[in-house]
Write an enzyme that holds these catalytic residues in place. Structure first.
Site, PDB file in Angstrom:
ATOM      1  N   ASP A  40       0.832  -1.204   0.000  1.00 21.24           N
ATOM      2  CA  ASP A  40       0.000   0.000   0.000  1.00 21.24           C
ATOM      3  C   ASP A  40       0.870   1.259   0.000  1.00 21.24           C
ATOM      4  O   ASP A  40       1.968   1.261   0.553  1.00 21.24           O
ATOM      5  CB  ASP A  40      -0.897  -0.010   1.240  1.00 21.24           C
ATOM      6  CG  ASP A  40      -2.062   0.951   1.117  1.00 21.24           C
ATOM      7  OD1 ASP A  40      -2.318   1.443   0.001  1.00 21.24           O
ATOM      8  OD2 ASP A  40      -2.713   1.227   2.142  1.00 21.24           O
ATOM      9  N   ASN A  88     -10.301  -3.057  -7.057  1.00 15.23           N
ATOM     10  CA  ASN A  88      -9.526  -2.022  -7.743  1.00 15.23           C
ATOM     11  C   ASN A  88     -10.075  -1.671  -9.122  1.00 15.23           C
ATOM     12  O   ASN A  88      -9.698  -0.643  -9.701  1.00 15.23           O
ATOM     13  CB  ASN A  88      -8.061  -2.442  -7.885  1.00 15.23           C
ATOM     14  CG  ASN A  88      -7.285  -2.374  -6.580  1.00 15.23           C
ATOM     15  OD1 ASN A  88      -6.266  -3.042  -6.423  1.00 15.23           O
ATOM     16  ND2 ASN A  88      -7.761  -1.570  -5.626  1.00 15.23           N
TER      17      ASN A  88
END
Length: 261
Positions: A40, A88
């Site tokens: 991340d 996503n």
């Protein structure tokens, strides 16, 4: 002369103890076979440098290369990395297209080196949702590296923990299994990770404290480690710090820690 020898011996011991200790020593940490990583912070890394978000993802690929090398040096058997989630797809189209292109380019540019370095690649996720050229590239990379034994690299691309369970249940029903046949072992045998060990530790970068639908079944008793370091900045020292943290954990798996003595 004896006193001088004792003094020199004492100084040698001090110098040895002052040297940084690698956590790679099997004697200094509990066994760790499999590390999973939620990579991340790519977007924040790019934004802070006034760069497009795709630039952050490219920097993240470089970080992954560093971590694979370090994990290999530290005798870690397997890495699973969260590269693209089923959620996503909801990101802006330009970013999704950039991630797909980057995934394809990375396979093409890195495959031969990964193969030479003994890396065994495996894809975890819904392959059928990806474009045909990416599907074929993934199959080719898995086939080429399937006999490598130095380290396993599981790339979770178009992966979601809930989607994985849904796919497993669908296949169990399709196979006609009866309710009384269902067990934890059976469900595990239908997951994308069938025949893989559960992760001993899950690392999340960029300071977030969420599991983000990653290896929900497999990480039931994994040790979690969070770091504020953004993924593109993550490197050898960060991984060694995570391993040192793991070495200090007591894994009880729902039991209790035996009393000393």
């Amino acid at each position: 002369m004896t006193k001088i020898q004792d003094l020199l011996s004492s100084r040698r011991k001090e110098n040895v103890s002052a040297q940084p200790q690698s956590v790679a020593s099997e004697q200094s940490r509990p066994p760790i076979r499999h590390i999973a990583i939620i990579m991340d912070g790519n977007g924040r890394w790019a934004t802070s440098r006034h760069l497009p978000r795709v630039a952050g993802h490219k920097a993240g690929v470089s970080a992954l290369r560093r971590v694979v090398e370090c994990a290999t040096d530290e005798n870690i058997e397997m890495l699973s990395v969260y590269a693209f989630s089923t959620e996503n797809w909801n990101r802006p189209r330009i970013e999704v297209d950039g991630l797909m292109r980057l995934f394809w380019e990375t396979i093409r540019s890195d495959l031969e080196k990964l193969h030479r370095d003994g890396v065994r690649l495996r894809h975890l996720g819904r392959l059928h949702d990806l474009s045909p050229d990416i599907q074929q590239a993934v199959r080719d990379s898995v086939e080429l590296t399937k006999n490598n034994t130095r380290i396993g690299l599981n790339v979770c691309f178009n992966y979601g923990g809930r989607a994985e369970v849904v796919d497993a249940v669908r296949q169990i029903i399709a196979d006609g299994l009866q309710p009384e046949a269902i067990s934890e072992e059976l469900i595990a045998s239908y997951l994308y990770t069938r025949d893989l060990p559960d992760p001993d530790m899950v690392i999340r970068t960029a300071g977030e404290m969420r599991v983000s639908n990653f290896l929900l079944w497999q990480s039931a008793y994994s040790e979690y480690y969070a770091t504020p370091t953004l993924w593109p900045d993550f490197g050898r020292e960060d991984l060694l710090e995570a391993l040192q943290s793991f070495a200090q954990r007591q894994r009880k798996f729902g039991g209790i820690t035996p009393k000393n003595g």
